[in-house]
Motif scaffolding. Structure first.
Motif, PDB file in Angstrom:
ATOM      1  N   GLU A  30       6.092  12.615  12.815  1.00 18.54           N
ATOM      2  CA  GLU A  30       5.960  11.292  13.412  1.00 18.54           C
ATOM      3  C   GLU A  30       4.497  10.871  13.544  1.00 18.54           C
ATOM      4  O   GLU A  30       4.176   9.679  13.483  1.00 18.54           O
ATOM      5  N   VAL A  31       3.587  11.838  13.705  1.00 18.86           N
ATOM      6  CA  VAL A  31       2.157  11.529  13.763  1.00 18.86           C
ATOM      7  C   VAL A  31       1.682  11.037  12.394  1.00 18.86           C
ATOM      8  O   VAL A  31       0.913  10.068  12.300  1.00 18.86           O
ATOM      9  N   GLN A  32       2.157  11.673  11.346  1.00 14.66           N
ATOM     10  CA  GLN A  32       1.777  11.251  10.002  1.00 14.66           C
ATOM     11  C   GLN A  32       2.395   9.896   9.649  1.00 14.66           C
ATOM     12  O   GLN A  32       1.756   9.065   8.996  1.00 14.66           O
ATOM     13  N   GLN A  33       3.622   9.662  10.092  1.00 13.04           N
ATOM     14  CA  GLN A  33       4.231   8.350   9.890  1.00 13.04           C
ATOM     15  C   GLN A  33       3.410   7.254  10.570  1.00 13.04           C
ATOM     16  O   GLN A  33       3.174   6.190   9.987  1.00 13.04           O
ATOM     17  N   GLN A  34       2.991   7.533  11.804  1.00 12.47           N
ATOM     18  CA  GLN A  34       2.223   6.527  12.530  1.00 12.47           C
ATOM     19  C   GLN A  34       0.877   6.268  11.884  1.00 12.47           C
ATOM     20  O   GLN A  34       0.381   5.138  11.865  1.00 12.47           O
ATOM     21  N   ALA A  35       0.268   7.321  11.326  1.00  9.87           N
ATOM     22  CA  ALA A  35      -0.992   7.140  10.594  1.00  9.87           C
ATOM     23  C   ALA A  35      -0.779   6.217   9.401  1.00  9.87           C
ATOM     24  O   ALA A  35      -1.608   5.333   9.118  1.00  9.87           O
ATOM     25  N   MET A  36       0.347   6.398   8.703  1.00  9.68           N
ATOM     26  CA  MET A  36       0.670   5.508   7.586  1.00  9.68           C
ATOM     27  C   MET A  36       0.796   4.070   8.042  1.00  9.68           C
ATOM     28  O   MET A  36       0.239   3.146   7.432  1.00  9.68           O
ATOM     29  N   VAL A  37       1.544   3.866   9.112  1.00  8.93           N
ATOM     30  CA  VAL A  37       1.777   2.516   9.605  1.00  8.93           C
ATOM     31  C   VAL A  37       0.460   1.836   9.966  1.00  8.93           C
ATOM     32  O   VAL A  37       0.200   0.689   9.580  1.00  8.93           O
ATOM     33  N   GLU A  38      -0.407   2.556  10.686  1.00  5.16           N
ATOM     34  CA  GLU A  38      -1.676   1.962  11.120  1.00  5.16           C
ATOM     35  C   GLU A  38      -2.581   1.648   9.933  1.00  5.16           C
ATOM     36  O   GLU A  38      -3.224   0.584   9.890  1.00  5.16           O
ATOM     37  N   THR A  39      -2.639   2.564   8.964  1.00  2.02           N
ATOM     38  CA  THR A  39      -3.455   2.290   7.774  1.00  2.02           C
ATOM     39  C   THR A  39      -2.893   1.112   6.998  1.00  2.02           C
ATOM     40  O   THR A  39      -3.633   0.221   6.556  1.00  2.02           O
ATOM     41  N   ASP A  48      -3.186  10.883   6.518  1.00  2.00           N
ATOM     42  CA  ASP A  48      -4.302  11.524   7.212  1.00  2.00           C
ATOM     43  C   ASP A  48      -5.232  10.432   7.739  1.00  2.00           C
ATOM     44  O   ASP A  48      -5.951   9.787   6.984  1.00  2.00           O
ATOM     45  N   SER A  49      -5.220  10.214   9.051  1.00  2.00           N
ATOM     46  CA  SER A  49      -6.024   9.134   9.629  1.00  2.00           C
ATOM     47  C   SER A  49      -7.513   9.345   9.426  1.00  2.00           C
ATOM     48  O   SER A  49      -8.284   8.377   9.417  1.00  2.00           O
ATOM     49  N   SER A  50      -7.938  10.601   9.231  1.00  2.00           N
ATOM     50  CA  SER A  50      -9.361  10.854   9.004  1.00  2.00           C
ATOM     51  C   SER A  50      -9.820  10.338   7.641  1.00  2.00           C
ATOM     52  O   SER A  50     -11.018  10.199   7.401  1.00  2.00           O
ATOM     53  N   LYS A  51      -8.874  10.048   6.750  1.00  2.00           N
ATOM     54  CA  LYS A  51      -9.196   9.531   5.415  1.00  2.00           C
ATOM     55  C   LYS A  51      -9.064   8.007   5.348  1.00  2.00           C
ATOM     56  O   LYS A  51      -9.196   7.414   4.277  1.00  2.00           O
ATOM     57  N   ARG A  52      -8.803   7.372   6.489  1.00  2.00           N
ATOM     58  CA  ARG A  52      -8.483   5.943   6.494  1.00  2.00           C
ATOM     59  C   ARG A  52      -9.611   5.077   5.938  1.00  2.00           C
ATOM     60  O   ARG A  52      -9.376   4.190   5.102  1.00  2.00           O
ATOM     61  N   GLU A  53     -10.825   5.303   6.370  1.00  2.00           N
ATOM     62  CA  GLU A  53     -11.928   4.452   5.911  1.00  2.00           C
ATOM     63  C   GLU A  53     -12.162   4.602   4.418  1.00  2.00           C
ATOM     64  O   GLU A  53     -12.450   3.621   3.724  1.00  2.00           O
ATOM     65  N   GLU A  54     -12.058   5.826   3.919  1.00  2.00           N
ATOM     66  CA  GLU A  54     -12.195   6.055   2.483  1.00  2.00           C
ATOM     67  C   GLU A  54     -11.087   5.318   1.725  1.00  2.00           C
ATOM     68  O   GLU A  54     -11.344   4.674   0.697  1.00  2.00           O
ATOM     69  N   TYR A  55      -9.863   5.392   2.243  1.00  2.00           N
ATOM     70  CA  TYR A  55      -8.742   4.721   1.599  1.00  2.00           C
ATOM     71  C   TYR A  55      -8.961   3.204   1.576  1.00  2.00           C
ATOM     72  O   TYR A  55      -8.771   2.544   0.548  1.00  2.00           O
ATOM     73  N   LEU A  56      -9.363   2.644   2.711  1.00  2.00           N
ATOM     74  CA  LEU A  56      -9.560   1.199   2.800  1.00  2.00           C
ATOM     75  C   LEU A  56     -10.689   0.723   1.897  1.00  2.00           C
ATOM     76  O   LEU A  56     -10.602  -0.339   1.274  1.00  2.00           O
ATOM     77  N   GLN A  57     -11.752   1.510   1.806  1.00  2.00           N
ATOM     78  CA  GLN A  57     -12.846   1.142   0.909  1.00  2.00           C
ATOM     79  C   GLN A  57     -12.373   1.146  -0.538  1.00  2.00           C
ATOM     80  O   GLN A  57     -12.696   0.238  -1.318  1.00  2.00           O
ATOM     81  N   GLY A  58     -11.588   2.157  -0.897  1.00  2.00           N
ATOM     82  CA  GLY A  58     -11.031   2.196  -2.254  1.00  2.00           C
ATOM     83  C   GLY A  58     -10.112   1.032  -2.523  1.00  2.00           C
ATOM     84  O   GLY A  58     -10.081   0.477  -3.634  1.00  2.00           O
ATOM     85  N   LEU A  59      -9.349   0.618  -1.518  1.00  2.00           N
ATOM     86  CA  LEU A  59      -8.469  -0.534  -1.683  1.00  2.00           C
ATOM     87  C   LEU A  59      -9.283  -1.811  -1.896  1.00  2.00           C
ATOM     88  O   LEU A  59      -8.938  -2.646  -2.744  1.00  2.00           O
ATOM     89  N   LYS A  60     -10.365  -1.961  -1.150  1.00  2.00           N
ATOM     90  CA  LYS A  60     -11.215  -3.148  -1.332  1.00  2.00           C
ATOM     91  C   LYS A  60     -11.754  -3.208  -2.759  1.00  2.00           C
ATOM     92  O   LYS A  60     -11.789  -4.289  -3.386  1.00  2.00           O
TER      93      LYS A  60
END
Length: 262
Positions: free
Chosen positions: A106-115, A66-78
């Motif tokens: 394929e949209v969800q796959q691409q979201a994974m790749v970008e994150t 879910d690309s809308s959750k990307r920033e939350e995911y990245l902050q948690g990773l940091k």
């Protein structure tokens, strides 16, 4: 190869008890998934005293699709990377989250790749590896996005970073696709870490249908020298089960560096 125990191997016992048992059994580390539950400064000191430590933990959030959750995911990773720096932990396990209904795969796959590409930059800077774990959807994780080895490898290859790799969980992949030895060895260059448990039941190796002597020997002969984690429950006393595992499986695999009995 090196061997790790997972938190929960000794029910109701704390992390320090588990670390002492890792040392007692001659294993090489502990997997502790919820690092945020720990006082990492205290645990870091205790690891130094005992002589073994946490070799893998988990990200704070499990959602890569879910690309809308990307920033939350990245902050948690940091935040996880910061904890790993204190603990000396080099592996961070992540799951993918469940399939989003009515969104093309394929949209969800691409979201994974970008994150994961953004994760790769953070992990490369920190010297840690982010490990994506496929899970079975038949028994334990209905709806989990990544279940098959080939799709997981395809995504990892698109990310193209040595710091974003896979956890190959033999239990999950036996349920999802079988063909365990071929996949576990063919994809070894993308695999950072293996998990083992028997099927059915997800108990200690030797209690089900999987031939772990052949599986581990094949992984060893393929040149893998990382961690294999016993992510399983136990049908008998844990100490007895671990001694049986070392005697009946590891001794036959002829792996150096693991004590067979105490």
């Amino acid at each position: 190869m090196k061997y790790s125990l997972c938190i929960g191997a000794y029910p109701d016992k704390d992390i320090l008890y588990h670390l002492e048992k890792v040392k007692e059994h001659g294993f090489h580390g502990l997997e502790y998934y919820g690092w945020e539950q720990l006082d990492v400064d205290i645990v870091a000191k205790e690891q130094e005293r005992i002589g073994v430590g946490i070799i893998a933990t988990c990200t704070r959030y499990f959602n890569l699709v879910d690309s809308s959750k990307r920033e939350e995911y990245l902050q948690g990773l940091k935040e996880t990377i910061d904890a790993c720096d204190k603990l000396g932990t080099k592996s961070i396990i992540t799951q993918t989250g469940n399939v989003i209904e009515n969104v093309p795969r394929e949209v969800q796959q691409q979201a994974m790749v970008e994150t994961l590409k953004q994760c790769a930059f953070l992990c490369e800077e920190a010297g840690v590896t982010l490990e994506v774990e496929p899970l079975n959807g038949l028994v334990d994780h209905k709806g989990h996005f990544i279940q098959y080895s080939d799709e997981a490898v395809s995504i990892i290859d698109q990310v193209g970073s040595p710091n974003v790799r896979l956890v190959f969980d033999v239990y999950h992949q036996q349920i999802t696709e079988g063909n365990v030895i071929r996949n576990a060895t063919n994809y070894k260059d993308r695999i950072s870490h293996y998990h083992i448990a028997d099927n059915p039941g997800r108990k200690q190796p030797g209690t089900g249908e999987l031939n772990y002597v052949n599986i581990l020997r094949s992984i060893k002969e393929a040149g893998f020298d990382g961690y294999v984690g016993l992510e399983c429950g136990y049908t008998i006393d844990t100490d007895i089960a671990l001694n049986e595992f070392k005697k009946n499986i590891l001794q036959k695999v002829e792996l150096p560096g693991v004590e067979v009995s105490r």
